[in-house]
Design a protein around this motif. Structure first.
Motif, PDB file in Angstrom:
ATOM      1  N   PHE A  51      65.799  60.198  24.791  1.00 32.85           N
ATOM      2  CA  PHE A  51      64.738  59.551  25.184  1.00 32.85           C
ATOM      3  C   PHE A  51      63.621  59.906  26.159  1.00 32.85           C
ATOM      4  N   LYS A  52      62.383  60.184  25.832  1.00 33.04           N
ATOM      5  CA  LYS A  52      61.663  60.774  27.073  1.00 33.04           C
ATOM      6  C   LYS A  52      60.560  59.745  27.462  1.00 33.04           C
ATOM      7  N   GLY A  53      60.657  58.192  26.782  1.00 32.11           N
ATOM      8  CA  GLY A  53      59.552  57.363  27.112  1.00 32.11           C
ATOM      9  C   GLY A  53      60.039  56.599  28.491  1.00 32.11           C
ATOM     10  N   ARG A  54      59.818  55.447  28.511  1.00 31.59           N
ATOM     11  CA  ARG A  54      60.130  54.539  29.784  1.00 31.59           C
ATOM     12  C   ARG A  54      60.841  53.580  29.444  1.00 31.59           C
ATOM     13  N   TYR A  55      61.512  52.810  30.351  1.00 30.53           N
ATOM     14  CA  TYR A  55      62.631  51.688  29.756  1.00 30.53           C
ATOM     15  C   TYR A  55      62.009  50.283  30.554  1.00 30.53           C
ATOM     16  N   HIS A  56      62.571  49.289  29.898  1.00 26.94           N
ATOM     17  CA  HIS A  56      62.654  48.103  30.406  1.00 26.94           C
ATOM     18  C   HIS A  56      63.931  47.333  30.595  1.00 26.94           C
ATOM     19  N   VAL A  57      64.556  46.889  31.548  1.00 28.37           N
ATOM     20  CA  VAL A  57      65.843  46.420  31.369  1.00 28.37           C
ATOM     21  C   VAL A  57      65.840  44.949  31.807  1.00 28.37           C
ATOM     22  N   LEU A  58      66.343  44.210  30.588  1.00 28.48           N
ATOM     23  CA  LEU A  58      66.272  42.670  30.640  1.00 28.48           C
ATOM     24  C   LEU A  58      66.913  42.045  31.708  1.00 28.48           C
ATOM     25  N   GLY A  59      68.361  42.465  31.708  1.00 30.01           N
ATOM     26  CA  GLY A  59      68.938  42.216  33.100  1.00 30.01           C
ATOM     27  C   GLY A  59      70.045  40.785  32.129  1.00 30.01           C
ATOM     28  N   GLY A  60      70.302  41.182  30.901  1.00 30.85           N
ATOM     29  CA  GLY A  60      71.191  40.318  30.100  1.00 30.85           C
ATOM     30  C   GLY A  60      70.786  40.329  28.533  1.00 30.85           C
ATOM     31  N   LYS A  61      71.321  39.290  27.932  1.00 30.69           N
ATOM     32  CA  LYS A  61      70.822  38.922  26.790  1.00 30.69           C
ATOM     33  C   LYS A  61      70.812  37.454  26.422  1.00 30.69           C
ATOM     34  N   LEU A  62      70.398  36.876  25.566  1.00 30.99           N
ATOM     35  CA  LEU A  62      70.206  35.629  25.319  1.00 30.99           C
ATOM     36  C   LEU A  62      71.724  35.200  24.802  1.00 30.99           C
ATOM     37  N   SER A  63      72.180  34.077  25.638  1.00 35.17           N
ATOM     38  CA  SER A  63      73.604  33.640  25.251  1.00 35.17           C
ATOM     39  C   SER A  63      73.532  32.011  25.658  1.00 35.17           C
ATOM     40  N   ALA A  64      73.709  31.304  24.618  1.00 31.80           N
ATOM     41  CA  ALA A  64      73.614  29.918  24.701  1.00 31.80           C
ATOM     42  C   ALA A  64      75.005  29.348  25.440  1.00 31.80           C
ATOM     43  N   LEU A  65      76.002  30.223  24.987  1.00 28.67           N
ATOM     44  CA  LEU A  65      77.428  29.985  25.537  1.00 28.67           C
ATOM     45  C   LEU A  65      77.478  30.239  26.984  1.00 28.67           C
ATOM     46  N   ASP A  66      76.770  31.346  27.612  1.00 21.89           N
ATOM     47  CA  ASP A  66      76.811  31.646  29.010  1.00 21.89           C
ATOM     48  C   ASP A  66      75.400  30.883  29.846  1.00 21.89           C
ATOM     49  N   GLY A  67      74.842  30.353  29.073  1.00 21.06           N
ATOM     50  CA  GLY A  67      73.768  29.731  29.686  1.00 21.06           C
ATOM     51  C   GLY A  67      72.530  30.710  30.265  1.00 21.06           C
ATOM     52  N   VAL A  68      72.367  31.448  29.148  1.00 25.12           N
ATOM     53  CA  VAL A  68      71.275  32.539  29.507  1.00 25.12           C
ATOM     54  C   VAL A  68      69.946  32.157  28.591  1.00 25.12           C
ATOM     55  N   GLY A  69      69.004  31.552  29.053  1.00 25.89           N
ATOM     56  CA  GLY A  69      67.771  31.491  28.193  1.00 25.89           C
ATOM     57  C   GLY A  69      66.683  32.690  28.443  1.00 25.89           C
ATOM     58  N   PRO A  70      65.560  32.627  27.822  1.00 24.23           N
ATOM     59  CA  PRO A  70      64.669  33.297  28.015  1.00 24.23           C
ATOM     60  C   PRO A  70      64.148  33.601  29.445  1.00 24.23           C
ATOM     61  N   GLU A  71      64.284  32.452  30.314  1.00 25.62           N
ATOM     62  CA  GLU A  71      63.716  32.460  31.653  1.00 25.62           C
ATOM     63  C   GLU A  71      64.763  33.055  32.514  1.00 25.62           C
ATOM     64  N   GLN A  72      65.977  33.359  32.021  1.00 24.90           N
ATOM     65  CA  GLN A  72      67.030  34.059  33.013  1.00 24.90           C
ATOM     66  C   GLN A  72      66.713  35.497  32.701  1.00 24.90           C
ATOM     67  N   LEU A  73      65.965  36.124  31.675  1.00 22.56           N
ATOM     68  CA  LEU A  73      65.571  37.496  31.735  1.00 22.56           C
ATOM     69  C   LEU A  73      64.420  37.958  32.070  1.00 22.56           C
ATOM     70  N   ASN A  74      64.279  39.254  32.378  1.00 18.03           N
ATOM     71  CA  ASN A  74      62.816  39.696  32.909  1.00 18.03           C
ATOM     72  C   ASN A  74      62.101  39.937  31.712  1.00 18.03           C
ATOM     73  N   LEU A  75      61.739  38.721  31.278  1.00 18.05           N
ATOM     74  CA  LEU A  75      60.809  38.863  29.931  1.00 18.05           C
ATOM     75  C   LEU A  75      59.341  38.862  30.319  1.00 18.05           C
ATOM     76  N   ALA A  76      58.936  38.113  31.458  1.00 12.69           N
ATOM     77  CA  ALA A  76      57.515  38.203  31.863  1.00 12.69           C
ATOM     78  C   ALA A  76      57.125  39.666  31.957  1.00 12.69           C
TER      79      ALA A  76
END
Lengths: 197, 197
Positions: free
Chosen positions: A99-124
């Motif tokens: 891959f020769k483009g750029r990246y974006h690291v979310l810092g996780g994935k949505l997981s109700a079980l682990d209490g990870v919602g959209p606000e815990q990820l680098n979504l903005a």
């Protein structure tokens, strides 16, 4: 009894992923046999990295410089943005040199079980970067797990109002893999996405 | 391209026994996620141990004090000397809490293949210590390998002129082991050394 220097070292080493108490003891003995060649350089490297390495404010990659060396590299294709869950995934793609483009690291994935919602990820950051007119395609390189796919659906939805193409990695037979050992889901996906020779 | 701080860290971590390149990367990411709680304490512990921990001039054990805390401990039975190949073996016996005497670490075993002769082992120390009138028994706790047994024979020979008993660990069925999975040598040894109930 207070723990000795050696006990402390072994206890800390055993907290590394992949090292249990037994291998932590072996690692400590190995280090003590190679004090000059390995032990002191390792201590220095850990301390230096702890102070120097930081998350790139652009993409979330870890590097000694901010923006990271990938974001700085003008030769990288600014029209493609590859979204990954963790920095380790970014490294895996870089090793593959696919891959020769750029990246974006979310810092996780949505997981109700682990209490990870959209606000815990680098979504903005992702929404801001994807809105850049230079970006033509967002590639979702997320895990083929329930949570990875949930995250992919959510991101597709959030990105739908932008004039960009949203794609995901192909599912299929891993290169070098034998059909006999593959799970039903992968086989079904590979058959569905079959291609003419 | 010069290696970055992160590359150096991963490369050094991958030289620990039990960590390959892949787990070294995981370990580095894990450390960077826990900078205050794990990364900086680990760097400090490695550096402190590198400077503080030394081989006991008496027995060869590794400790922050010399003589080591086992050699210093007046409650340990001075009449028994347990000879082990490596410090890790001493630690294993200490964890089992099965032995209350003192130790002697050879620092290896005789091996023509690896070029380890008697002069490479801490043999002078053992002969000196075994000649102490307080010592009544030398227990050879060496590996049940060809090299371990060669070393045991050699030591028995060298110690034969002293008025002490030389013993070795028993061979037999490991506690928790199933007969079906044991090798012939162990079964033969266990049968030969059978004991009345």
């Amino acid at each position: 009894m207070t723990p000795t220097t050696l006990d402390t070292l072994i206890q800390l080493l055993s907290r590394l992923p992949g090292l249990g108490p037994r291998s932590a003891r072996r690692a400590a003995l190995h280090l003590l046999k190679k004090r000059e060649a390995l032990m002191l350089p390792l201590a220095a490297a850990i301390e230096e990295a702890a102070h120097e390495v930081k998350a790139c404010s652009e993409c979330g990659n870890l590097d000694s410089v901010d923006p990271c060396s990938i974001c700085r590299d003008a030769r990288r294709d600014a029209s493609q943005l590859c979204v990954v869950e963790e920095v380790g995934d970014l490294w895996a793609l870089e090793r593959a040199m696919a891959f020769k483009g750029r990246y974006h690291v979310l810092g996780g994935k949505l997981s109700a079980l682990d209490g990870v919602g959209p606000e815990q990820l680098n979504l903005a950051g992702l929404l801001r970067r994807a809105a850049d007119p230079a970006v033509k395609e967002v590639i979702l390189a997320l895990g083929a797990t329930v949570e990875g796919q949930t995250t992919a659906h959510y991101l597709t939805d959030r990105l739908s109002n932008l004039p960009i193409q949203v794609t995901r990695l192909a599912h299929g037979v891993p290169v070098g893999g034998e059909l006999d050992y593959l799970d039903d889901g992968t086989l079904t996906a590979a058959l569905k996405a079959r291609r003419p020779l």
